[in-house]
Design a protein around this motif. Structure first.
Motif, PDB file in Angstrom:
ATOM      1  N   PHE A   1       3.903  -9.035  -2.136  1.00 19.79           N
ATOM      2  CA  PHE A   1       2.446  -9.042  -2.078  1.00 19.79           C
ATOM      3  C   PHE A   1       1.846  -7.655  -1.841  1.00 19.79           C
ATOM      4  CE2 PHE A   1       4.375 -12.693   0.157  1.00 19.79           C
ATOM      5  CZ  PHE A   1       4.168 -13.667  -0.807  1.00 19.79           C
ATOM      6  N   LYS A   2       2.681  -6.670  -1.508  1.00 24.25           N
ATOM      7  CA  LYS A   2       2.174  -5.346  -1.158  1.00 24.25           C
ATOM      8  C   LYS A   2       2.866  -4.304  -2.034  1.00 24.25           C
ATOM      9  CE  LYS A   2       1.338  -6.607   3.691  1.00 24.25           C
ATOM     10  NZ  LYS A   2      -0.108  -6.373   3.746  1.00 24.25           N
ATOM     11  N   GLU A   3       2.133  -3.757  -2.982  1.00 26.70           N
ATOM     12  CA  GLU A   3       2.733  -2.817  -3.932  1.00 26.70           C
ATOM     13  C   GLU A   3       3.288  -1.558  -3.269  1.00 26.70           C
ATOM     14  OE1 GLU A   3       4.261  -1.107  -7.237  1.00 26.70           O
ATOM     15  OE2 GLU A   3       3.589  -3.180  -6.958  1.00 26.70           O
ATOM     16  N   PRO A   4       2.585  -0.930  -2.315  1.00 27.31           N
ATOM     17  CA  PRO A   4       3.173   0.263  -1.673  1.00 27.31           C
ATOM     18  C   PRO A   4       4.494  -0.051  -0.982  1.00 27.31           C
ATOM     19  CG  PRO A   4       0.827   0.140  -1.196  1.00 27.31           C
ATOM     20  CD  PRO A   4       1.204  -1.170  -1.833  1.00 27.31           C
ATOM     21  N   LEU A   5       4.588  -1.230  -0.356  1.00 25.19           N
ATOM     22  CA  LEU A   5       5.833  -1.612   0.309  1.00 25.19           C
ATOM     23  C   LEU A   5       6.921  -1.891  -0.726  1.00 25.19           C
ATOM     24  CD1 LEU A   5       7.352  -2.225   2.907  1.00 25.19           C
ATOM     25  CD2 LEU A   5       6.453  -4.565   2.801  1.00 25.19           C
ATOM     26  N   ARG A   6       6.557  -2.506  -1.848  1.00 21.50           N
ATOM     27  CA  ARG A   6       7.547  -2.761  -2.895  1.00 21.50           C
ATOM     28  C   ARG A   6       8.156  -1.445  -3.385  1.00 21.50           C
ATOM     29  NH1 ARG A   6       5.242  -6.586  -5.384  1.00 21.50           N
ATOM     30  NH2 ARG A   6       3.871  -5.416  -6.783  1.00 21.50           N
ATOM     31  N   GLN A   7       7.318  -0.444  -3.568  1.00 22.84           N
ATOM     32  CA  GLN A   7       7.817   0.866  -3.998  1.00 22.84           C
ATOM     33  C   GLN A   7       8.712   1.494  -2.935  1.00 22.84           C
ATOM     34  OE1 GLN A   7       4.473   3.298  -5.166  1.00 22.84           O
ATOM     35  NE2 GLN A   7       3.730   1.813  -6.659  1.00 22.84           N
ATOM     36  N   ALA A   8       8.343   1.317  -1.665  1.00 21.05           N
ATOM     37  CA  ALA A   8       9.137   1.888  -0.570  1.00 21.05           C
ATOM     38  C   ALA A   8      10.499   1.209  -0.482  1.00 21.05           C
ATOM     39  CB  ALA A   8       8.390   1.751   0.753  1.00 21.05           C
ATOM     40  N   VAL A   9      10.529  -0.111  -0.671  1.00 21.65           N
ATOM     41  CA  VAL A   9      11.801  -0.838  -0.636  1.00 21.65           C
ATOM     42  C   VAL A   9      12.698  -0.379  -1.777  1.00 21.65           C
ATOM     43  CG1 VAL A   9      12.868  -3.112  -0.954  1.00 21.65           C
ATOM     44  CG2 VAL A   9      10.911  -2.852   0.583  1.00 21.65           C
TER      45      VAL A   9
END
Length: 223
Positions: free
Chosen positions: A121-129
């Motif tokens: 649900f969170k694009e910045p977190l998806r990129q960080a993962v």
């Protein structure tokens, strides 16, 4: 009656203040979950105004992703210490996997599980993962390649071996919130046994290499 003079507040440099905010947010993530990272909650942790946090992070999702990156970078550096690159590859792999199996990494396992769910649900977190996964995978592939050249490991495909190992590590982490999950050395050693199988190592090799060297007896041991 004279009033007591108030101590002067020292204004921190922007880089120092930003790092302090990210570190506080990472502490919240590890202790209570990424959902607990809000600008107000981090401000409370640091005893500052929420406006100071929003000055550095106008969007809370960006602070969430940086807190995750901070925590997982610390984890990777403790499991694959850059300063120990002169050690034999089998010793470094043993440290990495045995620490994950036996060490105090439950909070970090919960963080990874939490981040993978929220990243939907969170694009910045998806990129960080994705970035954290890539860095860890790249480091493990390089370690395996080095081990093959040194004669420690046997594999025709370092990337495939690394993926099998990391999938086993992630599978173990999936049980971190389940008290009813099977316990004991069998489940803890899944990633270790996977690595030994994929890299042509005899069973028990990695645990043997992870044991600390005995300290010398006598006065020298106190130094």
């Amino acid at each position: 009656m004279t009033s007591r003079p108030q101590p002067k507040r020292t204004r921190k440099l922007p880089g120092e203040r930003r790092s302090e905010i990210v570190e506080a947010a990472a502490g919240l993530a590890l202790g209570e979950g990424l959902e607990m990272i809000t600008l107000r909650r981090v401000a409370d942790e640091l005893a500052v105004r929420p406006g100071l946090i929003s000055h550095y992070f106008p969007v809370a999702d960006h602070l969430v992703s940086e807190a995750f990156t901070y925590a997982t970078t610390k984890e990777r550096e403790s499991l694959l210490p850059p300063q120990e690159r002169d050690r034999a590859p089998v010793d470094r792999l043993a440290h990495f996997l045995v620490e994950l199996a036996d060490g105090d990494h439950l909070d970090l396992s919960r963080l990874w599980l939490n981040a993978r769910h929220l990243s939907r649900f969170k694009e910045p977190l998806r990129q960080a993962v994705r970035a954290a996964e890539t860095v860890t995978r790249t480091a493990l592939v390089a370690l395996i390649d080095e081990g093959v050249r040194a004669g420690d490991f046997t594999t025709g495909d370092a990337l495939k071996a690394a993926l099998h190992i990391l999938i086993a590590v992630d599978g173990l982490g999936a049980y971190v919130n389940d008290d009813s999950a099977p316990q004991g050395p069998d489940i803890r050693d899944v990633a270790i046994e996977t690595a030994e199988t994929r890299l042509g190592l005899a069973p028990g090799t990695l645990r043997a290499h992870a044991r600390p060297e005995p300290r010398p007896a006598g006065p020298a041991a106190a130094r």
